[in-house]
Design a protein around this motif. Structure first.
Motif, PDB file in Angstrom:
ATOM      1  N   MET A 145       0.858  -1.189   0.000  1.00 26.13           N
ATOM      2  CA  MET A 145       0.000   0.000   0.000  1.00 26.13           C
ATOM      3  C   MET A 145       0.898   1.245   0.000  1.00 26.13           C
ATOM      4  O   MET A 145       1.521   1.573   1.005  1.00 26.13           O
ATOM      5  CB  MET A 145      -0.894   0.004   1.244  1.00 26.13           C
ATOM      6  CG  MET A 145      -1.865   1.174   1.288  1.00 26.13           C
ATOM      7  SD  MET A 145      -2.844   1.194   2.798  1.00 26.13           S
ATOM      8  CE  MET A 145      -3.708  -0.359   2.663  1.00 26.13           C
ATOM      9  N   ASN A 146       0.993   1.920  -1.149  1.00 18.21           N
ATOM     10  CA  ASN A 146       1.877   3.063  -1.291  1.00 18.21           C
ATOM     11  C   ASN A 146       1.147   4.395  -1.201  1.00 18.21           C
ATOM     12  O   ASN A 146       1.756   5.439  -1.384  1.00 18.21           O
ATOM     13  CB  ASN A 146       2.611   2.982  -2.634  1.00 18.21           C
ATOM     14  CG  ASN A 146       3.576   1.814  -2.671  1.00 18.21           C
ATOM     15  OD1 ASN A 146       4.183   1.487  -1.663  1.00 18.21           O
ATOM     16  ND2 ASN A 146       3.701   1.185  -3.814  1.00 18.21           N
ATOM     17  N   SER A 147      -0.158   4.370  -0.963  1.00 15.34           N
ATOM     18  CA  SER A 147      -0.935   5.599  -0.895  1.00 15.34           C
ATOM     19  C   SER A 147      -0.922   6.147   0.526  1.00 15.34           C
ATOM     20  O   SER A 147      -1.296   5.452   1.480  1.00 15.34           O
ATOM     21  CB  SER A 147      -2.381   5.334  -1.352  1.00 15.34           C
ATOM     22  OG  SER A 147      -3.188   6.453  -1.080  1.00 15.34           O
ATOM     23  N   ILE A 148      -0.478   7.403   0.671  1.00 13.88           N
ATOM     24  CA  ILE A 148      -0.509   8.050   1.997  1.00 13.88           C
ATOM     25  C   ILE A 148      -1.948   8.187   2.471  1.00 13.88           C
ATOM     26  O   ILE A 148      -2.247   7.997   3.651  1.00 13.88           O
ATOM     27  CB  ILE A 148       0.183   9.417   1.921  1.00 13.88           C
ATOM     28  CG1 ILE A 148       1.666   9.235   1.587  1.00 13.88           C
ATOM     29  CG2 ILE A 148       0.020  10.180   3.233  1.00 13.88           C
ATOM     30  CD1 ILE A 148       2.410  10.536   1.441  1.00 13.88           C
ATOM     31  N   GLN A 186      -4.555   6.254   1.776  1.00 14.78           N
ATOM     32  CA  GLN A 186      -5.070   4.972   2.247  1.00 14.78           C
ATOM     33  C   GLN A 186      -4.455   4.582   3.585  1.00 14.78           C
ATOM     34  O   GLN A 186      -5.123   4.025   4.452  1.00 14.78           O
ATOM     35  CB  GLN A 186      -4.802   3.893   1.200  1.00 14.78           C
ATOM     36  CG  GLN A 186      -5.625   4.057  -0.069  1.00 14.78           C
ATOM     37  CD  GLN A 186      -5.337   2.973  -1.090  1.00 14.78           C
ATOM     38  OE1 GLN A 186      -4.477   2.122  -0.871  1.00 14.78           O
ATOM     39  NE2 GLN A 186      -6.052   3.000  -2.198  1.00 14.78           N
ATOM     40  N   ARG A 187      -3.169   4.885   3.749  1.00 13.55           N
ATOM     41  CA  ARG A 187      -2.531   4.580   5.035  1.00 13.55           C
ATOM     42  C   ARG A 187      -3.150   5.377   6.171  1.00 13.55           C
ATOM     43  O   ARG A 187      -3.414   4.840   7.250  1.00 13.55           O
ATOM     44  CB  ARG A 187      -1.026   4.873   4.952  1.00 13.55           C
ATOM     45  CG  ARG A 187      -0.257   3.898   4.060  1.00 13.55           C
ATOM     46  CD  ARG A 187       1.222   4.249   4.044  1.00 13.55           C
ATOM     47  NE  ARG A 187       1.957   3.383   3.159  1.00 13.55           N
ATOM     48  CZ  ARG A 187       3.269   3.474   2.942  1.00 13.55           C
ATOM     49  NH1 ARG A 187       3.955   4.416   3.557  1.00 13.55           N
ATOM     50  NH2 ARG A 187       3.876   2.638   2.122  1.00 13.55           N
ATOM     51  N   LEU A 188      -3.360   6.675   5.933  1.00 15.61           N
ATOM     52  CA  LEU A 188      -3.973   7.504   6.974  1.00 15.61           C
ATOM     53  C   LEU A 188      -5.368   6.996   7.314  1.00 15.61           C
ATOM     54  O   LEU A 188      -5.733   6.888   8.502  1.00 15.61           O
ATOM     55  CB  LEU A 188      -4.044   8.953   6.499  1.00 15.61           C
ATOM     56  CG  LEU A 188      -2.717   9.729   6.469  1.00 15.61           C
ATOM     57  CD1 LEU A 188      -2.917  11.085   5.830  1.00 15.61           C
ATOM     58  CD2 LEU A 188      -2.155   9.876   7.873  1.00 15.61           C
ATOM     59  N   LEU A 224      -6.582   3.973   6.878  1.00 12.12           N
ATOM     60  CA  LEU A 224      -6.505   2.661   7.521  1.00 12.12           C
ATOM     61  C   LEU A 224      -6.133   2.799   8.985  1.00 12.12           C
ATOM     62  O   LEU A 224      -6.805   2.226   9.865  1.00 12.12           O
ATOM     63  CB  LEU A 224      -5.475   1.790   6.790  1.00 12.12           C
ATOM     64  CG  LEU A 224      -5.206   0.419   7.421  1.00 12.12           C
ATOM     65  CD1 LEU A 224      -6.463  -0.431   7.426  1.00 12.12           C
ATOM     66  CD2 LEU A 224      -4.076  -0.297   6.687  1.00 12.12           C
ATOM     67  N   TRP A 225      -5.085   3.563   9.265  1.00 14.63           N
ATOM     68  CA  TRP A 225      -4.638   3.685  10.658  1.00 14.63           C
ATOM     69  C   TRP A 225      -5.651   4.436  11.518  1.00 14.63           C
ATOM     70  O   TRP A 225      -5.902   4.041  12.675  1.00 14.63           O
ATOM     71  CB  TRP A 225      -3.283   4.392  10.702  1.00 14.63           C
ATOM     72  CG  TRP A 225      -2.145   3.498  10.321  1.00 14.63           C
ATOM     73  CD1 TRP A 225      -1.499   3.437   9.120  1.00 14.63           C
ATOM     74  CD2 TRP A 225      -1.535   2.492  11.150  1.00 14.63           C
ATOM     75  NE1 TRP A 225      -0.526   2.472   9.140  1.00 14.63           N
ATOM     76  CE2 TRP A 225      -0.516   1.876  10.377  1.00 14.63           C
ATOM     77  CE3 TRP A 225      -1.730   2.065  12.447  1.00 14.63           C
ATOM     78  CZ2 TRP A 225       0.288   0.861  10.882  1.00 14.63           C
ATOM     79  CZ3 TRP A 225      -0.925   1.054  12.950  1.00 14.63           C
ATOM     80  CH2 TRP A 225       0.067   0.469  12.168  1.00 14.63           C
TER      81      TRP A 225
END
Length: 458
Positions: free
Chosen positions: A1-4, A6-8, A10-11
């Protein structure tokens, strides 16, 4: 997962779900305790109500049959089939009255309930069930109220799902808000990306960092610095190409002319014509080599790899390499002072620096002259010095002599391309050295390059 993004999401949503789960567990625990306290309070109130209103206090004696005159609201339960307790009484409070001597005087069900307990609340296993029992003692009797734990659990289970509805709504609403907040927070980054993508190959204007978020400001400033360096590099390259085209035009035209003259010259003069052609080719080759070296320095084409360099040894190698050229021109080339000295610099850069200094000195020093190379070790500093007894440079022209393609005496055939000192200046800057032009003790020009000293290595 390289999308900032999507990471934000998700977390943050994972943290929200975990937090809500913990809150729900705590809420469930606290609600269960509060539910039990309410039910216990209800059992206490029933016990007190039986004492106050269920029977007349003076009606219980040890020699009176088990007969009571209950109030209309406290009549015994109707007859039920024989069983430890009737199925129809599930979930109903079972109340019992006992004499102080331990004789049961009344039960709300014919078969009776759990055995008599000490005053207060108790957990009792009876008839295959766990019962919550409360016993109240007054001056004449003991009143005991009991209820199954399974009934409590089933009652609470009917209510518990409604405790989860607010948590589910919180998760849903906050997830939508987090999604919107992340999208809005990343909008400046997306805008910066669009701005860069829409630019042409020649558009190297700085990015507008006014109003940029603090987190993106370092990135924007770094990009602007990179764009400035690229723009400067392109300017240098364009200038280099223009200068190279101008500088190569004359020597190449001269070589062509000399070749034509050599072809037409009579046999007795053809050797001299070819010698002149060789000198023209040598000058053109030297110019091309210096142009390539300057282009590599401007573009940082070769990685800068500093190391500990013994300058005295390097100077001896350079003198040995140029000794044949100096001898052919009748110039005395020597290593005047050779102190053990070490600097922290790129070895290839230092070799190019000394090669250009010695080559320049040999080109401008007349036949029969002298060129000395010195390595001086001072406190915390190492100086590389090249002195000659050539024509020198007057102080007013020394700064201009460090620029590219500047030849103070272009009519002199021995003059170089005007790049030697420019290359030396660029290498000195790259290796944190300081270049100065001084008067030579031999009467010509002295070039001094100072570096910070490094502990001498073997």
């Amino acid at each position: 997962m390289n999308s900032i993004r999507q990471r934000l999401l998700l977390w943050q949503i994972a943290a929200l779900v975990i937090t809500c789960t913990l809150v729900c567990a705590l809420t469930y625990h606290l609600a269960w305790q509060a539910f039990n306290r309410v039910r216990d309070f209800g059992m206490e109130q029933i016990a007190h109500s039986v004492v106050r209103h269920g029977v007349r206090p003076h009606s219980w004696t040890s020699d009176i049959p088990q007969h009571v005159e209950p109030l209309p609201t406290a009549r015994p339960a109707p007859q039920q089939p024989a069983a430890p307790w009737a199925a129809d009484d599930l979930g109903v409070f079972i109340s019992q009255i006992w004499s102080l001597s331990g004789e049961r005087l009344y039960a709300s069900v014919e078969s009776g309930g759990p055995p008599l307990q000490e005053p207060g609340f108790h957990e009792v296993e009876w008839s295959g069930e766990t019962w919550r029992v409360f016993t109240l003692r007054d001056d004449e009797e003991l009143v005991q109220v009991a209820k199954t734990e399974s009934d409590r659990v089933s009652s609470f289970a009917e209510m518990a799902p409604w405790l989860l509805v607010p948590a589910a709504l919180v998760v849903l609403v906050l997830s939508l808000l987090i999604h919107a907040a992340v999208t809005r927070a990343l909008a400046p980054l997306n805008a910066m990306g669009r701005d860069i993508r829409q630019r042409g190959a020649k558009d190297l204007q700085p990015i507008d960092v006014d109003g940029m978020p603090d987190e993106l400001l370092p990135l924007g400033q770094s990009l602007n610095q990179l764009l400035a360096r690229v723009d400067e590099l392109l300017v240098h390259q364009r200038q280099m190409l223009a200068d190279a085209a101008h500088e190569l035009n004359t020597p190449l035209a001269a070589v062509k002319l000399q070749a034509q003259l050599a072809r037409r010259a009579p046999a007795e003069r053809r050797g001299a014509s070819f010698d002149e052609l060789d000198r023209g080719i040598a000058r053109s080759t030297h110019l091309v080599a210096q142009l390539l070296e300057m282009a590599r320095l401007d573009a940082d084409a070769r990685p800068h790899e500093p190391a500990a360099v013994r300058c005295d040894r390097l100077a001896a190698e350079v003198v040995a390499a140029f000794s044949a050229q100096a001898e052919s021109r009748g110039i005395d080339l020597g290593l005047d002072t050779r102190e053990a000295a070490t600097v922290w610099a790129d070895p290839l850069d230092l070799r190019v620096l000394l090669d250009n200094l010695v080559d320049n000195a040999l080109r401008y020093t007349p036949s029969g002259g002298r060129v000395d190379l010195r390595v001086e070790h001072h406190a915390g500093r190492v100086d590389l010095v090249v002195n000659d007894n050539g024509p020198g440079i007057v102080p007013a022209d020394r700064q201009r002599a460090l620029e590219r393609f500047v030849r103070l005496n272009p009519a002199d055939d021995a003059a170089g391309s005007g790049l030697g000192l420019a290359i030396v200046t660029r290498i000195a800057q790259r290796n944190k050295g300081l270049l100065t032009l001084v008067n030579s003790p031999l009467g010509g020009l002295g070039v001094r390059v100072a570096f910070d000293a490094h502990p001498v290595v073997a």
